[in-house]
Design an enzyme around this catalytic site. Structure first.
Site, mmCIF file in Angstrom:
data_model
loop_
_atom_site.group_PDB
_atom_site.id
_atom_site.type_symbol
_atom_site.label_atom_id
_atom_site.label_comp_id
_atom_site.label_asym_id
_atom_site.label_seq_id
_atom_site.Cartn_x
_atom_site.Cartn_y
_atom_site.Cartn_z
ATOM 1 N N GLY A 106 0.673 -9.447 -11.841
ATOM 2 C CA GLY A 106 -0.430 -10.395 -10.838
ATOM 3 C C GLY A 106 0.494 -10.880 -9.653
ATOM 4 O O GLY A 106 1.664 -10.671 -9.516
ATOM 5 N N TRP A 107 -0.261 -11.518 -8.784
ATOM 6 C CA TRP A 107 0.250 -12.024 -7.367
ATOM 7 C C TRP A 107 1.458 -12.763 -7.769
ATOM 8 O O TRP A 107 2.648 -12.739 -7.040
ATOM 9 C CB TRP A 107 -0.796 -12.671 -6.715
ATOM 10 C CG TRP A 107 -0.409 -13.150 -5.525
ATOM 11 C CD1 TRP A 107 0.050 -14.503 -4.994
ATOM 12 C CD2 TRP A 107 -0.418 -12.340 -4.315
ATOM 13 N NE1 TRP A 107 0.389 -14.406 -3.536
ATOM 14 C CE2 TRP A 107 0.253 -13.081 -3.149
ATOM 15 C CE3 TRP A 107 -0.510 -10.921 -4.335
ATOM 16 C CZ2 TRP A 107 0.187 -12.531 -2.139
ATOM 17 C CZ3 TRP A 107 -0.473 -10.279 -2.758
ATOM 18 C CH2 TRP A 107 0.004 -11.272 -1.731
ATOM 19 N N ASN A 108 1.246 -14.001 -8.597
ATOM 20 C CA ASN A 108 2.251 -14.797 -8.568
ATOM 21 C C ASN A 108 3.829 -14.196 -9.432
ATOM 22 O O ASN A 108 4.771 -14.526 -9.089
ATOM 23 C CB ASN A 108 2.154 -15.958 -9.671
ATOM 24 C CG ASN A 108 1.218 -16.887 -8.790
ATOM 25 O OD1 ASN A 108 0.943 -16.947 -7.731
ATOM 26 N ND2 ASN A 108 0.470 -17.782 -9.733
ATOM 27 N N GLU A 148 1.698 -6.052 -8.020
ATOM 28 C CA GLU A 148 1.427 -6.196 -6.798
ATOM 29 C C GLU A 148 2.515 -6.660 -5.936
ATOM 30 O O GLU A 148 2.914 -7.776 -5.713
ATOM 31 C CB GLU A 148 0.452 -7.349 -6.830
ATOM 32 C CG GLU A 148 -0.908 -7.405 -7.720
ATOM 33 C CD GLU A 148 -1.818 -8.417 -7.664
ATOM 34 O OE1 GLU A 148 -1.791 -9.223 -6.929
ATOM 35 O OE2 GLU A 148 -2.675 -8.455 -8.778
ATOM 36 N N TYR A 213 -12.276 -6.998 -3.692
ATOM 37 C CA TYR A 213 -12.965 -8.254 -2.972
ATOM 38 C C TYR A 213 -11.510 -8.582 -2.256
ATOM 39 O O TYR A 213 -10.311 -8.020 -2.221
ATOM 40 C CB TYR A 213 -13.117 -9.240 -4.223
ATOM 41 C CG TYR A 213 -12.227 -8.968 -5.521
ATOM 42 C CD1 TYR A 213 -10.919 -9.454 -5.555
ATOM 43 C CD2 TYR A 213 -12.870 -8.427 -6.461
ATOM 44 C CE1 TYR A 213 -10.157 -9.296 -7.036
ATOM 45 C CE2 TYR A 213 -12.240 -8.299 -7.667
ATOM 46 C CZ TYR A 213 -10.772 -8.517 -7.814
ATOM 47 O OH TYR A 213 -10.387 -8.522 -9.036
ATOM 48 N N ASP A 214 -11.776 -9.969 -1.523
ATOM 49 C CA ASP A 214 -10.753 -10.339 -0.507
ATOM 50 C C ASP A 214 -10.357 -9.382 0.672
ATOM 51 O O ASP A 214 -9.349 -9.263 1.110
ATOM 52 C CB ASP A 214 -9.475 -10.761 -1.284
ATOM 53 C CG ASP A 214 -9.443 -12.020 -1.988
ATOM 54 O OD1 ASP A 214 -10.526 -12.633 -2.271
ATOM 55 O OD2 ASP A 214 -8.585 -12.210 -2.987
#
Length: 382
Positions: A106-108, A148, A213-214
């Protein structure tokens, strides 16, 4: 010895399911953000709010990497003490064809420590072994590898080949036990060309989940559409051209909106300037981000006077200085039909906890139900 699930006994109902009973024409993949248990009031979402009948695979997000480069819980209180893991995998008692997967990354989580873990054969194997033990212990059916992203955010140029090697190692380790391997990938074509070997992925992973998305992020200085179908078609074409079979590509749709503060309320078209990301939603509390139910709350408030526009098979709304890009049931149906027409592997939603899960503005889980409507109209088994 290869361990493959051929027969599942649903003891409570006395029903026996064969592997053929669980075959499906397309996947409906539901990501679940486990941090949603910390939201307040109507935003609070737990595993009890999930409708497993709407998903073929529910993915629990996220696990992370420890100092030893092995998989571990990022929130033991939510995952273990509050039984997040157990509650999710427990759905299989009532829904024996359901797959429950654990996502890592994930991003974090960032990229650097994944780059370090994937750097050597020894560390890749140690990670894979830890994954096998973790999945089996908690009863998950597979791993979703969500790094990511390789080669970016502090990663190394060699991440691309190391990521391919990592996928192979993980699959070789967990597949003998009947466990699946999926991965989530971005829309950025430059990353596709440097970080991912689509041909290797085609041979190794069960499905690739495209985060479609984004296309315009919350940090943009102009308004833009988060999930325009024209851009999605280009991205899908890029992945297929790179060597990924269409039937392994699962198309993602967002159950959230991106919001912005317009620089001038009179300039509200796509591409007009913005001052900053929009104010956080009352329940999700993140700048530039609104859950689907938060978007619907804003649009249904007559005092705000929001105007909606449907364009490029997605939507935006504006009023005063507010500008929101978001999906509707109609736009999701269009994207689901596109996935059917292109013979993609299925549809994915990020994420079920930001859907209208309470049915405050109509049917519960309206976007997920829109996907199912299209698949049923095309007489596809899910």
């Amino acid at each position: 010895m290869k361990l493959v699930l051929e027969i599942v006994l649903l003891a409570s109902a006395g029903v026996v399911y064969s592997a053929d009973d669980c075959k499906r024409d397309m996947e409906v993949v539901c990501y679940y953000g486990s941090w949603s248990i910390y939201r307040n009031d109507i935003g609070l979402f737990t595993t009890e709010d999930i409708d497993p009948s709407l998903c073929t695979n529910i993915i629990y997000t996220f696990a992370g990497l420890g100092l030893d480069s092995k998989i571990g819980s990022l929130d033991p209180w939510a995952d273990v003490e509050k039984r997040g893991f157990a509650n999710l995998t427990g759905f299989k008692e009532q829904y024996p064809c359901l797959r429950t997967t654990l996502a890592i990354g994930g991003w974090n989580e960032g990229s650097i420590k994944y780059s370090v873990m994937a750097y050597t054969e020894e560390s890749r194997k140690a990670f894979a072994d830890s994954v096998l033990r973790f999945l089996v212990y908690y009863g998950f059916d597979g791993l979703d590898l969500d790094w990511e992203y390789p080669t970016s955010r502090g990663g190394l140029p060699d991440d691309g080949k190391n990521f391919a090697a990592l996928l192979k190692t993980v699959k070789e380790t967990i597949a003998p036990w009947g466990l699946t391997l999926t991965t989530a990938v971005p829309i950025d074509v430059s990353l596709l060309n440097t970080a991912y070997d689509a041909k290797v992925m085609a041979e190794v992973v069960d499905y690739v989940h495209l985060m479609a998305y984004d296309y315009v992020p919350s940090t943009s200085n102009v308004t833009g559409l988060s999930a325009p179908l024209s851009a999605i078609k280009v991205t899908v074409g890029n992945w297929i051209a790179a060597g990924l079979p269409a039937n392994k590509l699962v198309l993602g749709v967002p159950s959230y909106g991106r919001n912005y503060v317009l620089k001038d309320s009179e300039d509200h078209d796509v591409g007009d300037p913005v001052l900053k990301a929009g104010e956080p939603g009352l329940y999700t509390a993140e700048e530039g981000f609104l859950a689907y139910y938060e978007v619907m709350e804003i649009l249904s408030d007559p005092f705000l006077g929001m105007r909606s526009v449907h364009v490029d098979d997605t939507n935006y709304a504006y009023g005063n200085e507010e500008w929101i890009t978001y999906e509707t049931e109609t736009s999701v149906r269009t994207k689901a039909q596109y996935a059917v027409d292109q013979k993609l592997g299925g549809m994915m939603i990020w994420s079920i906890d930001t859907e209208d899960f309470l049915g405050l503005y109509g049917t519960k889980f309206p976007l997920l139900n829109a996907i199912h409507e299209v698949l049923k109209q095309n007489k596809l088994k899910v």
